[in-house]
Enzyme design. Structure first.
Site, PDB file in Angstrom:
ATOM      1  N   HIS A   1      12.903 -10.946   7.957  1.00 41.78           N
ATOM      2  CA  HIS A   1      13.833 -10.795   6.819  1.00 41.78           C
ATOM      3  C   HIS A   1      13.485  -9.549   5.999  1.00 41.78           C
ATOM      4  O   HIS A   1      14.374  -8.909   5.443  1.00 41.78           O
ATOM      5  CB  HIS A   1      13.765 -12.012   5.896  1.00 41.78           C
ATOM      6  CG  HIS A   1      14.554 -13.198   6.368  1.00 41.78           C
ATOM      7  ND1 HIS A   1      15.922 -13.166   6.515  1.00 41.78           N
ATOM      8  CD2 HIS A   1      14.172 -14.461   6.698  1.00 41.78           C
ATOM      9  CE1 HIS A   1      16.344 -14.364   6.927  1.00 41.78           C
ATOM     10  NE2 HIS A   1      15.311 -15.159   7.047  1.00 41.78           N
TER      11      HIS A   1
ATOM     12  N   HIS B   1       9.166 -15.154  11.305  1.00 41.07           N
ATOM     13  CA  HIS B   1      10.574 -15.308  10.917  1.00 41.07           C
ATOM     14  C   HIS B   1      10.824 -14.642   9.559  1.00 41.07           C
ATOM     15  O   HIS B   1      11.775 -13.871   9.385  1.00 41.07           O
ATOM     16  CB  HIS B   1      10.927 -16.803  10.880  1.00 41.07           C
ATOM     17  CG  HIS B   1      12.320 -17.096  10.414  1.00 41.07           C
ATOM     18  ND1 HIS B   1      13.282 -17.645  11.235  1.00 41.07           N
ATOM     19  CD2 HIS B   1      12.922 -16.922   9.206  1.00 41.07           C
ATOM     20  CE1 HIS B   1      14.406 -17.772  10.548  1.00 41.07           C
ATOM     21  NE2 HIS B   1      14.209 -17.349   9.313  1.00 41.07           N
ATOM     22  N   GLU B   2       9.935 -14.941   8.590  1.00 41.37           N
ATOM     23  CA  GLU B   2      10.125 -14.392   7.234  1.00 41.37           C
ATOM     24  C   GLU B   2       9.890 -12.885   7.214  1.00 41.37           C
ATOM     25  O   GLU B   2      10.568 -12.151   6.489  1.00 41.37           O
ATOM     26  CB  GLU B   2       9.213 -15.105   6.238  1.00 41.37           C
ATOM     27  CG  GLU B   2       9.421 -16.620   6.122  1.00 41.37           C
ATOM     28  CD  GLU B   2      10.876 -17.028   5.902  1.00 41.37           C
ATOM     29  OE1 GLU B   2      11.641 -16.247   5.319  1.00 41.37           O
ATOM     30  OE2 GLU B   2      11.248 -18.138   6.345  1.00 41.37           O
TER      31      GLU B   2
ATOM     32  N   GLY C   1      10.016 -21.655   4.375  1.00 40.26           N
ATOM     33  CA  GLY C   1       9.701 -20.266   4.064  1.00 40.26           C
ATOM     34  C   GLY C   1      10.913 -19.592   3.448  1.00 40.26           C
ATOM     35  O   GLY C   1      12.052 -20.020   3.684  1.00 40.26           O
TER      36      GLY C   1
ATOM     37  N   GLN D   1      16.401 -12.738   0.909  1.00 40.36           N
ATOM     38  CA  GLN D   1      17.301 -13.895   0.992  1.00 40.36           C
ATOM     39  C   GLN D   1      17.812 -14.333  -0.372  1.00 40.36           C
ATOM     40  O   GLN D   1      18.771 -15.099  -0.461  1.00 40.36           O
ATOM     41  CB  GLN D   1      16.592 -15.084   1.651  1.00 40.36           C
ATOM     42  CG  GLN D   1      16.393 -14.930   3.148  1.00 40.36           C
ATOM     43  CD  GLN D   1      15.716 -16.158   3.733  1.00 40.36           C
ATOM     44  OE1 GLN D   1      14.510 -16.307   3.619  1.00 40.36           O
ATOM     45  NE2 GLN D   1      16.489 -17.035   4.331  1.00 40.36           N
TER      46      GLN D   1
ATOM     47  N   CYS E   1      17.227 -21.457   9.584  1.00 46.78           N
ATOM     48  CA  CYS E   1      17.092 -20.466   8.517  1.00 46.78           C
ATOM     49  C   CYS E   1      17.976 -20.905   7.357  1.00 46.78           C
ATOM     50  O   CYS E   1      19.125 -21.312   7.577  1.00 46.78           O
ATOM     51  CB  CYS E   1      17.523 -19.095   9.035  1.00 46.78           C
ATOM     52  SG  CYS E   1      17.439 -17.794   7.795  1.00 46.78           S
ATOM     53  N   LEU E   2      17.452 -20.817   6.138  1.00 46.96           N
ATOM     54  CA  LEU E   2      18.241 -21.227   4.972  1.00 46.96           C
ATOM     55  C   LEU E   2      19.497 -20.371   4.822  1.00 46.96           C
ATOM     56  O   LEU E   2      20.466 -20.802   4.200  1.00 46.96           O
ATOM     57  CB  LEU E   2      17.400 -21.153   3.699  1.00 46.96           C
ATOM     58  CG  LEU E   2      16.233 -22.154   3.615  1.00 46.96           C
ATOM     59  CD1 LEU E   2      15.472 -21.961   2.311  1.00 46.96           C
ATOM     60  CD2 LEU E   2      16.723 -23.581   3.750  1.00 46.96           C
TER      61      LEU E   2
HETATM   62 ZN    ZN Z   1      15.373 -17.112   7.615  1.00 50.39          ZN
END
Ligand code: ZN
Length: 170
Positions: free
Chosen positions: A137, A133-134, A43, A48, A91-92
């Site tokens: 953000h 999670h997304e 995701g 991000q 998480c990226l």
């Molecule tokens: Zn993340």
């Protein structure tokens, strides 16, 4: 397209509501999906990649050959939620860090697709976790904000390392 890494302050800005559903938005979603696969994620949220929009892309398989799992959510909002459970997340924007996070098990999400059409997604388990999670953000919330006190302590050295790397880069 570059994925911003903690503690880049842009990650805290979140996203603004999308009001224009055009070719540019479609192109952006496509590039975000590509960046997500490139980085090995499941995701990715627009903040991000430094874009302040309420836009997120995901594919629970993380596999670019399984296009059927791809979803693009504009202006998503949780309208129903049920029960909580802990599960592991990464998480990226936090390379190398994994920890248990408590999320809703089952959610209903209303959102708009790339044509601006209202959609409803009812889901649970892994997909529900990714969406939550997304969605965080989009509000400038990071998964490390939601860790237990013990896990916050455990990942502290890793966060400090990312902070040092960020200072060295900027
Ligand atoms: Zn993340």
């Amino acid at each position: 397209m570059e994925v911003l890494v903690y503690p880049d302050p842009v990650l805290r800005r979140g996203g603004k509501a999308i009001t224009t559903f055009d070719a540019e938005l479609r192109d952006l979603a496509g590039r975000m999906m590509e960046a997500m696969y490139e980085e090995g994620g499941v995701g990715l949220a627009a903040p991000q990649v430094g874009i302040e929009k309420k836009l997120l892309v995901l594919n629970p398989s993380g596999d670019r050959n399984e296009r059927s799992g791809e979803r693009v959510l504009c202006n998503p909002k949780i309208t129903r939620k049920k029960e909580r459970e802990f599960g592991e997340e990464g998480c990226l924007s936090f390379p190398g860090i994994h920890a248990e996070v408590e999320r809703w098990i089952a959610i209903t999400v209303t959102y708009q697709d790339l044509d601006g059409k209202e959609q409803v997604l009812q889901t649970d388990g892994w997909l529900a976790r990714i969406v939550q999670h997304e969605l965080d953000h989009l509000d400038g919330v990071l998964f490390t904000d939601r860790l237990t006190a013990a896990d916050k302590l455990r990942v502290k050295p890793q966060l400090q390392k990312l902070e040092e790397e960020f200072r060295a880069r900027t």
